[in-house]
Scaffold this motif. Structure first.
Motif, PDB file in Angstrom:
ATOM      1  N   GLY A  18       0.796  -1.213   0.000  1.00 13.15           N
ATOM      2  CA  GLY A  18       0.000   0.000   0.000  1.00 13.15           C
ATOM      3  C   GLY A  18       0.831   1.267   0.000  1.00 13.15           C
ATOM      4  N   LEU A  19       2.035   1.203  -0.577  1.00 12.83           N
ATOM      5  CA  LEU A  19       2.954   2.341  -0.536  1.00 12.83           C
ATOM      6  C   LEU A  19       2.321   3.620  -1.083  1.00 12.83           C
ATOM      7  CD1 LEU A  19       5.768   3.664  -0.247  1.00 12.83           C
ATOM      8  CD2 LEU A  19       6.309   2.750  -2.519  1.00 12.83           C
ATOM      9  N   LEU A  20       1.705   3.526  -2.255  1.00 12.23           N
ATOM     10  CA  LEU A  20       1.190   4.745  -2.870  1.00 12.23           C
ATOM     11  C   LEU A  20      -0.035   5.281  -2.161  1.00 12.23           C
ATOM     12  CD1 LEU A  20       1.733   4.206  -6.694  1.00 12.23           C
ATOM     13  CD2 LEU A  20       3.214   5.209  -4.969  1.00 12.23           C
ATOM     14  N   ARG A  21      -0.683   4.481  -1.362  1.00 18.73           N
ATOM     15  CA  ARG A  21      -1.761   5.008  -0.514  1.00 18.73           C
ATOM     16  C   ARG A  21      -1.185   5.911   0.577  1.00 18.73           C
ATOM     17  NH1 ARG A  21      -6.998   3.160  -0.282  1.00 18.73           N
ATOM     18  NH2 ARG A  21      -7.596   1.742  -1.970  1.00 18.73           N
ATOM     19  N   TYR A  22      -0.031   5.523   1.126  1.00 17.55           N
ATOM     20  CA  TYR A  22       0.637   6.385   2.097  1.00 17.55           C
ATOM     21  C   TYR A  22       1.099   7.684   1.439  1.00 17.55           C
ATOM     22  CZ  TYR A  22       0.765   2.249   5.118  1.00 17.55           C
ATOM     23  OH  TYR A  22       0.414   1.163   5.875  1.00 17.55           O
TER      24      TYR A  22
END
Length: 267
Positions: A18-22
């Motif tokens: 979920g990197l791009l959610r962060y």
């Protein structure tokens, strides 16, 4: 075990599910802080001179600055950036997994930073977001986006148009700009360069085979079907001729068709 699998075993710690959610959440936070204090962005943008004076956080924080300015209101640009990161990030993570997406993102960050340090090109996070979009287009080319909620466009069409604009900048830009663009897109070239090369070679081979087939077909189309073994006449040289195959297996035109020898009767 592939090279990527070996790399994941050694560098698996960089994988962030979920990197791009962060990243999207921090982008939204940066926009809120910008609305509170418009000078806030000057503290976190990619200013190499300030980095040299010890403000090393700028090497990371610039990623969270949404593209503001222009004719589009800031809140729309920020909302688009947040939704883009969530949508594209989820799809790329489905296709790649957390490790490859994290590695792609980190290499893109490094490339953008190097472009600013060595070539003086402050791309902000535009090229990083662009590489994410092109990666998305590789995996999901036929996904339809409704531009302005009205015009349906496939992702691959948008990618080709955007690529043409970048190619124009690359062609007519300075050598520093060209070098910076190549470095900034290092993550994309490392991930898809071999596939692009193989696809181009395959298209060239298919085109060559198609031209050869068409050439052979055109050549065979003018070859005669019949040919006299005596005079060499064909249906092309004289369409009115008729041809027969004799008992010896040879083909003759009717005027040169051998006649059967008369049989003698036995007393």
């Amino acid at each position: 075990m592939s090279a990527m699998d070996k790399l994941e075993r050694r560098l698996g710690f960089i994988a962030v599910p979920g990197l791009l959610r962060y990243v999207a959440a921090l982008t939204a936070l940066v926009f809120i802080l910008f609305k509170i204090d418009p000078h806030y962005l000057t503290l976190i943008d990619l200013d190499i001179d300030e980095v040299k004076h010890g403000q090393i956080w700028r090497l990371i924080t610039y990623i969270f600055i949404p593209q503001l300015g222009g004719l589009i209101p800031g809140w729309i640009s920020a909302a688009f950036a947040v939704l883009f990161l969530i949508w594209v990030g989820d799809r790329l993570e489905e296709a790649w997994g957390p490790f490859r997406l994290s590695l792609f993102f980190v290499i893109g960050m490094i490339g953008t930073t190097l472009a600013a340090v060595f070539f003086g090109q402050g791309f902000s996070n535009a090229m990083l977001y662009s590489s994410l979009f092109f990666a998305f287009a590789r995996f999901y080319p036929d996904v339809v986006i409704f531009f302005a909620y009205i015009l349906p466009l496939k992702v691959k069409w948008i990618a080709w148009i955007y690529a043409a604009l970048l190619l124009f900048q690359f062609t007519f830009g300075s050598m520093a700009l060209r070098s910076a663009m190549l470095v900034a897109f290092a993550n994309y070239f490392l991930s898809f360069g071999r596939d692009i090369f193989n696809e181009a070679r395959h298209r060239r081979e298919v085109s060559h085979r198609q031209r050869r087939f068409e050439s052979d077909s055109a050549h065979s189309a003018v070859e005669p079907l019949h040919s006299c073994a005596v005079c060499g006449a064909t249906e092309l040289t004289d369409p009115n001729l008729e041809f027969r195959v004799a008992r010896n297996g040879e083909e003759y035109c009717v005027p040169h068709l051998p006649t059967a020898a008369p049989q003698t009767s036995q007393a």
